[in-house]
Design a protein around this motif. Sequence first.
Motif, PDB file in Angstrom:
ATOM      1  N   LEU A 191       8.037  -5.497   1.023  1.00 44.34           N
ATOM      2  CA  LEU A 191       8.878  -4.792   0.143  1.00 44.34           C
ATOM      3  C   LEU A 191       7.614  -4.865  -1.159  1.00 44.34           C
ATOM      4  O   LEU A 191       8.118  -3.479  -1.444  1.00 44.34           O
ATOM      5  CB  LEU A 191       9.505  -6.084   0.151  1.00 44.34           C
ATOM      6  N   ILE A 192       7.005  -5.280  -1.380  1.00 49.09           N
ATOM      7  CA  ILE A 192       6.471  -4.703  -2.903  1.00 49.09           C
ATOM      8  C   ILE A 192       5.181  -3.542  -2.472  1.00 49.09           C
ATOM      9  O   ILE A 192       5.179  -2.420  -3.236  1.00 49.09           O
ATOM     10  CB  ILE A 192       5.418  -5.932  -3.663  1.00 49.09           C
ATOM     11  N   ASN A 193       5.097  -3.746  -1.010  1.00 47.34           N
ATOM     12  CA  ASN A 193       4.295  -2.403  -1.496  1.00 47.34           C
ATOM     13  C   ASN A 193       4.608  -1.086  -0.875  1.00 47.34           C
ATOM     14  O   ASN A 193       3.688   0.287  -0.876  1.00 47.34           O
ATOM     15  CB  ASN A 193       2.684  -2.542   0.418  1.00 47.34           C
ATOM     16  N   LYS A 194       6.203  -1.044  -0.447  1.00 52.30           N
ATOM     17  CA  LYS A 194       6.572  -0.023  -0.554  1.00 52.30           C
ATOM     18  C   LYS A 194       6.466   0.164  -2.303  1.00 52.30           C
ATOM     19  O   LYS A 194       6.978   1.840  -1.894  1.00 52.30           O
ATOM     20  CB  LYS A 194       7.571  -0.078   0.263  1.00 52.30           C
ATOM     21  N   MET A 195       7.448  -0.399  -2.918  1.00 47.70           N
ATOM     22  CA  MET A 195       7.461  -0.282  -4.365  1.00 47.70           C
ATOM     23  C   MET A 195       6.543   0.231  -5.393  1.00 47.70           C
ATOM     24  O   MET A 195       6.695   0.510  -6.593  1.00 47.70           O
ATOM     25  CB  MET A 195       8.130  -1.657  -4.892  1.00 47.70           C
ATOM     26  N   THR A 196       5.561  -0.290  -5.004  1.00 45.64           N
ATOM     27  CA  THR A 196       3.929  -0.339  -5.721  1.00 45.64           C
ATOM     28  C   THR A 196       2.434   0.771  -5.364  1.00 45.64           C
ATOM     29  O   THR A 196       2.331   0.969  -3.860  1.00 45.64           O
ATOM     30  CB  THR A 196       3.273  -1.537  -6.718  1.00 45.64           C
ATOM     31  N   LYS A 197       2.290   1.299  -6.256  1.00 41.66           N
ATOM     32  CA  LYS A 197       0.818   2.132  -6.177  1.00 41.66           C
ATOM     33  C   LYS A 197      -0.455   1.458  -5.293  1.00 41.66           C
ATOM     34  O   LYS A 197      -1.691   1.449  -4.841  1.00 41.66           O
ATOM     35  CB  LYS A 197       0.080   3.341  -6.935  1.00 41.66           C
ATOM     36  N   THR A 198      -0.330   0.474  -5.793  1.00 36.96           N
ATOM     37  CA  THR A 198      -1.362  -1.068  -6.001  1.00 36.96           C
ATOM     38  C   THR A 198      -1.212  -1.886  -4.795  1.00 36.96           C
ATOM     39  O   THR A 198      -0.210  -2.398  -4.298  1.00 36.96           O
ATOM     40  CB  THR A 198      -1.300  -2.130  -7.395  1.00 36.96           C
ATOM     41  N   GLU A 199      -2.548  -1.588  -4.067  1.00 36.86           N
ATOM     42  CA  GLU A 199      -2.334  -2.562  -3.025  1.00 36.86           C
ATOM     43  C   GLU A 199      -2.685  -4.120  -2.882  1.00 36.86           C
ATOM     44  O   GLU A 199      -3.377  -4.768  -3.932  1.00 36.86           O
ATOM     45  CB  GLU A 199      -3.851  -1.828  -2.049  1.00 36.86           C
ATOM     46  N   ILE A 200      -1.170  -4.704  -1.950  1.00 39.80           N
ATOM     47  CA  ILE A 200      -0.870  -5.951  -2.641  1.00 39.80           C
ATOM     48  C   ILE A 200      -1.318  -6.269  -0.873  1.00 39.80           C
ATOM     49  O   ILE A 200      -0.057  -6.475  -0.312  1.00 39.80           O
ATOM     50  CB  ILE A 200       0.268  -6.576  -3.447  1.00 39.80           C
ATOM     51  N   VAL A 201      -1.926  -7.235  -0.770  1.00 38.55           N
ATOM     52  CA  VAL A 201      -2.042  -7.302   0.577  1.00 38.55           C
ATOM     53  C   VAL A 201      -2.271  -8.858   1.003  1.00 38.55           C
ATOM     54  O   VAL A 201      -1.966  -9.976   0.435  1.00 38.55           O
ATOM     55  CB  VAL A 201      -4.115  -7.253   0.340  1.00 38.55           C
ATOM     56  N   ASP A 202      -1.012  -8.777   2.293  1.00 35.72           N
ATOM     57  CA  ASP A 202      -0.678  -9.996   2.832  1.00 35.72           C
ATOM     58  C   ASP A 202      -1.593 -11.568   2.978  1.00 35.72           C
ATOM     59  O   ASP A 202      -2.711 -10.764   3.538  1.00 35.72           O
ATOM     60  CB  ASP A 202       0.566  -9.899   4.558  1.00 35.72           C
TER      61      ASP A 202
END
Length: 312
Positions: free
Chosen positions: A145-156
């Motif tokens: 979800l968060i990666n769809k919502m932001t351009k900053t890459e947040i890695v699982d």
Amino acid sequence: MGLLSVIVPCLNEQENVSDFYHELLKNEEYFRGEGVDIELIFVDDGSTDGTVAGVKELIARDKRVHLVSFSRNFGKEAAMYAGLSSAKGDYVAIMDCDLQDPPALLPQMYQAITKEGYDSVATRRVNRKGEPPIRSFFARQFYKLINKMTKTEIVDGARDYRLMSRKFVNAILSMEEYNRFSKGIFGWVGFKNKWLEFENIERKKGETKWSFWKLFAYAIDGIMAFSTAPLAIASFLGIFFCIVAFIFIILIIIRQQTVGDPHDLVGWASMVCIILFVSGVQLFCVGVVGQYLAKAYLEVKKRPLYIVKEEL
Ligand code: UDP
Ligand code: MG
């Protein structure tokens, strides 16, 4: 001689402090060979057990150990920021006290910065072995979800365990926001970053400090800190319902003018449902806006991220 600062946020980790110290110092010889000294900064995040006493015991024996103790629990994000502020090293590592972040990876991380030209080396666990399945499920959905919502890459699976160059640390310190979400901040500052992967290691002693709801609140904070998509969704819902209402108005007018409506009063039940549904959506959207406002309110107050009670 270079200096490596290791920051360890601790909340009630009395069983782990000494084990961590000994495990970390297994790298001492390697770093001495590289001409690098080690300093260890334990950040006590308002522990109520013997954590502080444990750290003081280490300080009495080894002057490379330091302590920053908070006046209460301010959260791991604040503890990491406090550690980064007081670290003097040319290289700075952040590690958990529970030995879930293997200190044996440090030499490899150091090599990547000094020999391969990276500014930061982060770690990622490739599985979530030993974690309750429901927690893993929600964690995975959160990252999607968060990666769809932001351009900053947040890695699982990314851990907070990382080794950083001084440049990178200064960039992190320049971000003084109150609502801190490190997983996003580390990605946001940019620089050349390398990922190391390792198998999840279960906590040896003590218990996790993160309850499901604490993690849930952290996830919402993360989304709000790095995305304004929920606000866009609220506006989108508004436009959507306006269009639906407009279409209905036209249909009703056409029906009135052509066949008329013999059952004018029937249909109140569906009307109530529609009113309840739409007012629900409205309140939800007002709530979303309110959440952002609340965050902005906290930022504007400019309260310190933490209060130090004792520093050694
Ligand atoms: N921690 C902290 N403040 C908090 C919660 C946790 O300083 O409010 C520290 C904790 O002592 C540990 C690290 O953050 O060194 C990671 O916490 P934990 O192991 O409980 O999290 P998990 O590994 O289960 O995600
Ligand atoms: Mg842990």
